[in-house]
Structures are given as C-alpha cells and as structure tokens.
Design a protein around this motif. Structure first.
Motif, PDB file in Angstrom:
ATOM      1  N   ASP A 183      50.211  39.538  30.501  1.00  0.00           N
ATOM      2  CA  ASP A 183      50.934  38.634  31.408  1.00  0.00           C
ATOM      3  C   ASP A 183      50.091  37.413  31.770  1.00  0.00           C
ATOM      4  O   ASP A 183      50.090  36.957  32.924  1.00  0.00           O
ATOM      5  N   HIS A 213      55.950  48.761  44.007  1.00  0.00           N
ATOM      6  CA  HIS A 213      56.768  47.687  43.449  1.00  0.00           C
ATOM      7  C   HIS A 213      58.141  48.214  43.049  1.00  0.00           C
ATOM      8  O   HIS A 213      58.262  49.318  42.502  1.00  0.00           O
ATOM      9  N   LYS A 272      59.885  46.569  40.807  1.00  0.00           N
ATOM     10  CA  LYS A 272      59.773  46.348  39.367  1.00  0.00           C
ATOM     11  C   LYS A 272      58.307  46.106  39.041  1.00  0.00           C
ATOM     12  O   LYS A 272      57.692  45.187  39.561  1.00  0.00           O
ATOM     13  N   TRP A 273      57.759  46.960  38.209  1.00  0.00           N
ATOM     14  CA  TRP A 273      56.346  46.875  37.875  1.00  0.00           C
ATOM     15  C   TRP A 273      56.131  45.928  36.702  1.00  0.00           C
ATOM     16  O   TRP A 273      56.741  46.092  35.638  1.00  0.00           O
ATOM     17  N   SER A 274      55.209  44.979  36.899  1.00  0.00           N
ATOM     18  CA  SER A 274      54.801  44.138  35.772  1.00  0.00           C
ATOM     19  C   SER A 274      53.743  44.880  34.975  1.00  0.00           C
ATOM     20  O   SER A 274      53.154  45.856  35.444  1.00  0.00           O
ATOM     21  N   LYS A 275      53.472  44.397  33.777  1.00  0.00           N
ATOM     22  CA  LYS A 275      52.439  45.028  32.956  1.00  0.00           C
ATOM     23  C   LYS A 275      51.065  44.890  33.594  1.00  0.00           C
ATOM     24  O   LYS A 275      50.268  45.831  33.600  1.00  0.00           O
ATOM     25  N   THR A 318      50.647  47.360  36.465  1.00  0.00           N
ATOM     26  CA  THR A 318      50.391  48.711  35.962  1.00  0.00           C
ATOM     27  C   THR A 318      48.955  48.849  35.482  1.00  0.00           C
ATOM     28  O   THR A 318      48.260  49.823  35.807  1.00  0.00           O
TER      29      THR A 318
END
Length: 569
Positions: free
Chosen positions: A322, A389, A391-394, A397
């Motif tokens: 990201d 979260h 929605k978890w971003s890469k 994580t």
C-alpha cells in the motif's frame, strides 16, 4: 386562730427557703473566692467530648513477610488559643525553640487565631520530642498520638507500594488501591476531659472501630532487589530514559518482581521527582514491536497453512505494501517460519499475515489479554488497545503482525507469554500472595508448545539472541525494538527496546518482560539493550529460587557481534 397558724407556717417556710438560698449563695461565693480550684475541677469533669479511637494502618509485606510498609507511632502537637492565658502566650519563645520554628512566625500564627479551638503546631514528631514539649507545661498546648508510614524497602518498591498523605490516606500504588483494606475505620468514644486535654473518665464507646487488614504481596523482595539494580545499571549504561521489568510465576500468575528505574525515596518527600512516581510497568503503554510476532506465528500455525519449516521468500530485503516499504535488517532470500522469528523478519511475518488475514491474529492477541485491563486493582493502570478496523488494509494487517498499531504495557507482555510457558493456558496476573486467579485456555496446547520451541531457537541458535542466554538453563524468548511515538508521529532515532522470555524452556518456572525506554548510548536494539538485563535478572532469580538447571552440557563461547544483534528487532 387557724388563719394565724397558716400565716405562721407560711412565714416559717419562707424563712427556711431564704436560709437555704443564702447558704447556697454563701457557699458559692466562698468557693469562688477561696476554693475556685474545686469548681474548676468539677467543671472539668463535666466536659463531655467525642474522641477518635485510632486504628493502626495495616502492614504491607512481601510474600515472605518482609515489611514493605509499616506504621510507627508519632506525636502531633496542637494548641487551643482560647485556653491560653497571657502568661502562656509569653512562653511562645520556649515553645518555638522546642518545635524548631521561628519565634515571630509561631507567635503571629497563634495570636492571629484567638477564637480558634484547634491549631496544628507540628506533626510527625517522635514520642520523645512530644513529651519534651508537653513537659514545658504551657496551658492550651496538647498532644495527640498518630501514626507515620515508613517504607523499609525505599526506592526498590516505591512505585509499586506508593505512599500515603500526612493524614495516613493512600495516595499512590498499593496504598491507594487497597486503602479501604489498609486503613480500616476509626471508632468513636465519649470521654470527660479537662481543659488541658487530659481524660478524666471514659464514658462509653459510641462507634466500634473496624480493624485494618495487613496485605501480603506476591512480590519476593530478593527478586525485586535483583530486578531493580539490573535496571539501574542498564539505564545508566545505555543512557535510557527509564526501564521496567516484570517477573512472573507462569504457573500461578503471581508477580514476583515489578521494578522501575528511575525511582524515588518515599521516606524523603522533599527529594521526590513527580515524574518518577508512576509505575511505568502498568501505566506506560507502547507499540511492542517484534515481541508480538510469536502470537502472529501461533495464528499462522493454527491456520494449518504453515508449519515450523514452511519457507517464506524475503528477497530482496524490502517489501512494498500500500505504498509503504517494509525492510529487514538481516539480508536473506528465504526463511523458514522458525527463522522468521530467529531473524525477526518483518517481511516474512507480513507475508504470512497477509496469507491468513487479520482476524486470526487480532483474535489471538485478544485471547492473550492485550487490550483488556489486568485483574490487579492497581490505580492508574493503562490497559493499552488493539486495532479495530471495519475494513482492514494490507498495511494495517502487516503492521499489526510485527507489533505496530497496538498498545501494550510491560506487565501485559509478561502475562501474555505465560501462554507459551503453560502450553496454552493464560495465567492472569496477581499482586497478592493469597489470591491466585483461575487460568484460561487461550491457545491450543500443541501450538503453544511448538511456538515455545521456536522461541528456544531464537535464543540458542548460533545467530540467535546470545545476550539473553543463562548458563545452565534453556531459555526461550523474543527481542523487540519499536520506534517511539509522540507529537503526532514517530520521533526521529528514538526507540523502545524489549525482551520477553522464560526459563527453564523445558518446563518454564519464570517469565520475565524487560522494557528499556529510549536508550541513547551503545545501541538501541532489543537484543543488545534489553536481552542482557533479562539474562542478569533471570539468572539471579533461578538461583535464588533454587530452580534446577536443564542445560548443564558444555556450551561454546559465542562471539557477540553488533551486526548479529541488529538482526533481532
């Protein structure tokens, strides 16, 4: 005739009453002029007061009965200005000399409150000093017995035990957290006293006192001494802001040592630095860095997608997620899962985390107690937090898997590692000797044992954290280094260094977490700064508790090079 008789009897009664009244008035007039001491004494005897029945504050000891906080009898001197005659006021210079106070100040203080019935003059005097002052015989000067708190272990346990205020009420630490137990409740009695404050007669008990309770902590003062002085030496050597260490019995969850440096002397309040008073092992939270990787690893093993020998590509030493670049200090191409821990590879851990997803990791961290308060009853504890979260971003994580984006304290790290020492059972921490909490199944027993064996390799491997080793014992553990946040971001070249481990690794009897804040000399990596502190404390504790060694085979001397330590972040 009858009328005359009635008038006669009436006159006689009047004369008798007049004679009796004259006799009483004459007697009172005589007593007032010639025997006033009798009236004063009788008046004194009829002065009813309610007085406190003091309860001595409870004793705080370590697990072996060594005193950590005791109450000693002291004298409080006070005055009633309304009772002081001119001749008594004239003796204020004598009183000031005995109290060690300036004459002018004391004279002004007393004379400016002529209608007050109570003024403190001095507190915390020794009984001998109190008796010397009362021997002056100044009317209106009184003595009350109180109790002063004394801390025999001084700075060794200052942040843990805390202290009390001048009225004997808990203000910090155990003294505050368990104030109701320690203080009890004073009773009240009704007495007859004279103006000099002397009790003429005890009438009755109005309110029964509630006895205080002594507290025996789980702390072992011998081990506390070891931990404190190891931290002191390391803080000075590495130029750190502070250091904390928590030593735990993983079988019971009892805390055997909880030390912080710098500290303060609670017996000398004039020298106390307020910034040294907090118990950093419980109040200071931080991102833990790589000491979290064993929990991420356990989630990976539990997924069934990985085992100890599964290989992960970490070439070419950097990994972009990201738009964020993750780098490894140790340059490798391929690592096994065990080697991911040995080399503390952020790239390897990130790739594993992205494979299994964030949910198994965050759930395992929660089962390990992170983000939840400890069951210690300690005031000011900061439980830290876990990322949450929708929605978890890469990158979220990945960063969580190697110890960023969550906050923990040092005691929580020690508690969490009891899972690996107990084959999956979490031992909730306790500070009381006689209060052992039931253990909780927090990890599959086989997974916990497998991770412990991997952590043993982290220390014992030729390229492992050599400075954490303890002669004669197998050690399992993990180092960590994390950038220090502040001011809305990460501070430049400022780090926290950690090591958490257990021994003997074959059947762990002790778990120890060490955190060093902002080392500025020699280096800052956990394997370089915190691992030697771990080794020194653990070695001393194992010997003190006579825990049998499990590694008596001859060991080779390992050359400790800085480049190797840099690999253990």
């Amino acid at each position: 005739m009858n009328g005359y008789s009635n008038r006669y009897r009436f006159s006689v009664v009047l004369l008798v009453l007049a004679a009796l009244t004259l006799a009483v008035v004459t007697r009172l007039f005589y007593l007032k002029l010639y025997d006033s001491e009798f009236l004063n004494e009788q008046g004194d005897r009829r002065t009813v007061r309610h007085m406190s029945i003091p309860v001595t504050r409870g004793l705080i000891t370590d697990r072996n009965g060594s005193p950590l906080a005791v109450s000693t009898e002291v004298s409080t001197i006070w005055c009633n200005p309304k009772e002081m005659r001119p001749e008594d006021l004239a003796r204020i210079p004598d009183l000031a000399k005995a109290l060690g106070r300036p004459v002018a100040e004391l004279d002004t203080y007393i004379r400016s409150h002529p209608k007050k019935g109570f003024l403190y003059l001095a507190r915390g005097l020794s009984p001998i000093e109190g008796e010397d002052i009362m021997a002056l015989g100044i009317k209106g000067i009184h003595q009350t017995k109180e109790y002063k708190r004394y801390y025999p272990s001084s700075d060794l346990t200052a942040q843990l035990i805390g202290l009390v205020n001048v009225d004997g009420e808990g203000q910090e630490g155990i003294e505050l957290g368990y104030n109701d137990w320690l203080s009890g409740r004073n009773g009240v009695r009704e007495v007859l006293i004279n103006p000099r404050g002397s009790i003429v007669e005890n009438v009755r008990v109005v309110k029964q006192p509630k006895p205080s309770q002594d507290i025996a902590l789980s702390i072992d003062l011998r081990l506390q001494f070891l931990a404190y002085h190891a931290l002191q030496k390391a803080v000075e050597k590495f130029g750190a802001l502070s250091g904390s260490a928590v030593l735990v019995n993983p079988k019971t969850g009892q805390i055997l040592a909880m030390a912080n440096f710098p500290s303060y002397n609670p017996n000398n309040r004039a020298t106390i630095n307020p910034s040294f008073m907090r118990n950093r092992a419980l109040t200071d939270v931080f991102e833990p860095g790589s000491v979290i990787k064993p929990f991420s690893m356990s989630a990976a093993l539990a997924s069934g997608k990985f085992n100890e020998n599964t290989q992960v590509s970490v070439a070419p030493g950097w990994f972009v997620i990201d738009g964020h670049t993750i780098r490894d200090v140790a340059k490798r191409n391929v690592l096994t899962m065990t080697e991911v821990l040995i080399n503390s590879s952020n790239i390897g851990m990130s790739k594993v985390a992205l494979e299994i997803g964030p949910r198994p990791i965050v759930e395992q961290l929660a089962r390990a107690g992170f983000g939840s308060p400890l069951s210690l009853g300690f005031p000011g504890e900061n439980a830290g937090s876990l990322p949450n979260h929708v929605k978890w971003s890469k990158i979220a994580t990945a960063s969580m898997s190697y110890g960023y984006s969550l906050a923990v304290n040092t005691a929580e790290l020690a508690q969490a590692y009891t899972i690996f020492a107990n084959d999956g059972m979490l031992a909730p921490l306790s500070l009381l000797r006689d209060n052992i909490q039931p253990q909780v199944q927090a990890m599959d027993p086989q997974i916990a044992h497998r991770v412990r064996m991997m952590l043993k390799q982290v220390v014992e491997d030729p390229s492992g954290v050599a400075r954490a080793r303890v002669p004669g014992y197998q050690v399992a553990g993990k180092s960590g280094t994390a950038r220090r946040s502040g001011g809305g971001g990460y501070k430049e070249n400022t780090y926290r260094s950690m090591f958490v481990g257990m021994a003997p690794a074959s059947d762990p009897q002790l778990v120890l977490a060490v955190m060093m804040d902002s080392p500025t000399k020699v280096g800052y990596y956990g394997g370089l700064v915190s691992a030697p502190v771990f080794s020194e404390i653990m070695a001393g504790a194992l010997r003190s508790l006579a825990i049998p060694p499990d590694n008596l085979k001859p060991t080779q001397t390992v050359q400790e090079e800085t480049k190797e330590d840099k690999a253990h972040t």
